[in-house]
Motif scaffolding. Sequence first.
Motif, mmCIF file in Angstrom:
data_model
loop_
_atom_site.group_PDB
_atom_site.id
_atom_site.type_symbol
_atom_site.label_atom_id
_atom_site.label_comp_id
_atom_site.label_asym_id
_atom_site.label_seq_id
_atom_site.Cartn_x
_atom_site.Cartn_y
_atom_site.Cartn_z
ATOM 1 N N UNK A 80 0.805 -1.211 0.000
ATOM 2 C CA UNK A 80 0.000 0.000 0.000
ATOM 3 C C UNK A 80 0.843 1.267 0.000
ATOM 4 N N UNK A 81 0.141 2.399 0.107
ATOM 5 C CA UNK A 81 0.796 3.703 0.046
ATOM 6 C C UNK A 81 0.319 4.618 1.170
ATOM 7 N N UNK A 82 1.184 5.522 1.544
ATOM 8 C CA UNK A 82 0.851 6.583 2.486
ATOM 9 C C UNK A 82 1.604 7.838 2.070
ATOM 10 N N UNK A 83 1.054 8.991 2.431
ATOM 11 C CA UNK A 83 1.769 10.237 2.231
ATOM 12 C C UNK A 83 1.885 10.955 3.564
ATOM 13 N N UNK A 84 3.110 11.153 3.981
ATOM 14 C CA UNK A 84 3.376 11.901 5.200
ATOM 15 C C UNK A 84 3.577 13.377 4.870
ATOM 16 N N UNK A 85 3.153 14.218 5.794
ATOM 17 C CA UNK A 85 3.363 15.656 5.651
ATOM 18 C C UNK A 85 4.111 16.186 6.862
ATOM 19 N N UNK A 86 4.936 17.182 6.615
ATOM 20 C CA UNK A 86 5.667 17.850 7.690
ATOM 21 C C UNK A 86 5.462 19.344 7.503
ATOM 22 N N UNK A 87 4.694 19.939 8.389
ATOM 23 C CA UNK A 87 4.412 21.371 8.314
ATOM 24 C C UNK A 87 5.341 22.120 9.258
ATOM 25 N N UNK A 88 6.057 23.081 8.706
ATOM 26 C CA UNK A 88 6.985 23.883 9.501
ATOM 27 C C UNK A 88 6.371 25.240 9.817
ATOM 28 N N UNK A 89 6.737 25.783 10.973
ATOM 29 C CA UNK A 89 6.180 27.081 11.384
ATOM 30 C C UNK A 89 6.832 28.230 10.650
ATOM 31 N N UNK A 90 7.918 27.929 9.934
ATOM 32 C CA UNK A 90 8.580 28.950 9.154
ATOM 33 C C UNK A 90 9.441 28.306 8.094
ATOM 34 N N UNK A 91 10.037 29.147 7.269
ATOM 35 C CA UNK A 91 10.879 28.588 6.206
ATOM 36 C C UNK A 91 12.177 28.053 6.800
ATOM 37 N N UNK A 92 12.618 26.954 6.253
ATOM 38 C CA UNK A 92 13.879 26.396 6.694
ATOM 39 C C UNK A 92 14.625 25.881 5.473
ATOM 40 N N UNK A 93 15.853 25.602 5.625
ATOM 41 C CA UNK A 93 16.667 25.137 4.490
ATOM 42 C C UNK A 93 16.459 23.643 4.266
ATOM 43 N N UNK A 94 17.291 22.842 4.868
ATOM 44 C CA UNK A 94 17.170 21.410 4.637
ATOM 45 C C UNK A 94 16.097 20.809 5.537
ATOM 46 N N UNK A 95 15.414 19.824 5.004
ATOM 47 C CA UNK A 95 14.449 19.046 5.773
ATOM 48 C C UNK A 95 14.697 17.571 5.475
ATOM 49 N N UNK A 96 14.651 16.776 6.511
ATOM 50 C CA UNK A 96 14.861 15.341 6.349
ATOM 51 C C UNK A 96 13.774 14.539 7.028
ATOM 52 N N UNK A 97 13.588 13.344 6.529
ATOM 53 C CA UNK A 97 12.702 12.362 7.168
ATOM 54 C C UNK A 97 13.571 11.258 7.748
ATOM 55 N N UNK A 98 13.286 10.898 8.980
ATOM 56 C CA UNK A 98 13.989 9.828 9.670
ATOM 57 C C UNK A 98 12.949 8.859 10.219
ATOM 58 N N UNK A 99 13.381 7.659 10.547
ATOM 59 C CA UNK A 99 12.462 6.708 11.146
ATOM 60 C C UNK A 99 13.185 5.876 12.194
ATOM 61 N N UNK A 100 12.405 5.405 13.143
ATOM 62 C CA UNK A 100 12.966 4.546 14.179
ATOM 63 C C UNK A 100 11.970 3.459 14.507
ATOM 64 N N UNK A 101 12.415 2.233 14.316
ATOM 65 C CA UNK A 101 11.602 1.070 14.648
ATOM 66 C C UNK A 101 11.972 0.597 16.051
ATOM 67 N N UNK A 102 11.077 -0.120 16.719
ATOM 68 C CA UNK A 102 11.378 -0.609 18.073
ATOM 69 C C UNK A 102 12.656 -1.438 18.103
ATOM 70 N N UNK A 103 13.535 -1.094 19.029
ATOM 71 C CA UNK A 103 14.771 -1.841 19.183
ATOM 72 C C UNK A 103 15.845 -1.539 18.159
ATOM 73 N N UNK A 104 15.574 -0.568 17.293
ATOM 74 C CA UNK A 104 16.548 -0.229 16.249
ATOM 75 C C UNK A 104 16.972 1.227 16.377
ATOM 76 N N UNK A 105 18.094 1.537 15.774
ATOM 77 C CA UNK A 105 18.568 2.906 15.767
ATOM 78 C C UNK A 105 17.785 3.735 14.756
ATOM 79 N N UNK A 106 17.747 5.022 15.009
ATOM 80 C CA UNK A 106 17.107 5.928 14.063
ATOM 81 C C UNK A 106 17.904 5.961 12.769
ATOM 82 N N UNK A 107 17.209 5.958 11.658
ATOM 83 C CA UNK A 107 17.902 5.983 10.363
ATOM 84 C C UNK A 107 17.322 7.081 9.486
ATOM 85 N N UNK A 108 18.176 7.636 8.669
ATOM 86 C CA UNK A 108 17.737 8.627 7.704
ATOM 87 C C UNK A 108 17.027 7.967 6.549
ATOM 88 N N UNK A 109 15.907 8.536 6.144
ATOM 89 C CA UNK A 109 15.114 7.972 5.052
ATOM 90 C C UNK A 109 15.268 8.794 3.783
#
Length: 122
Positions: A16-45
């Motif tokens: 299946x599919x999903x669309x995530x949104x990230x709303x910022x309160x102001x303009x910023x330069x770089x934006x990244x998505x990261x994820x963390x599963x139980x028992x695992x380290x956070x990883x850059x997506x």
Amino acid sequence: QLQLVESGGGLVQPGGSLRLSCAASGFTLIIGWFRQAPGKEREGVSCISSSGGRTEYADSVKGRFTISRDNAKNTVYLEMNSLKPEDTAVYYCAADPRYSIPSLESYKYGYWGQGTQVTVSS
């Protein structure tokens, strides 16, 4: 103080599919998505530059995820297709006004959202 709010997570079946949104309160330069599963380290997506002209993806999501941004709305999106159970995690967006080159290294981001849960399961 820059604030980030993620939305769009949920439960989806494999493939299946999903669309995530990230709303910022102001303009910023770089934006990244990261994820963390139980028992695992956070990883850059994925990450994106201020203009949207430069993006990066983790090998595990290349060809399935697409990052984009709408600067008029100060919002970044992560379109996730062909989802797999191993994509299950809490997804966080992060931003930083200091850098212009996007990165999947979490230490480069000074502002983080609260996270949104993505669960891929039948």
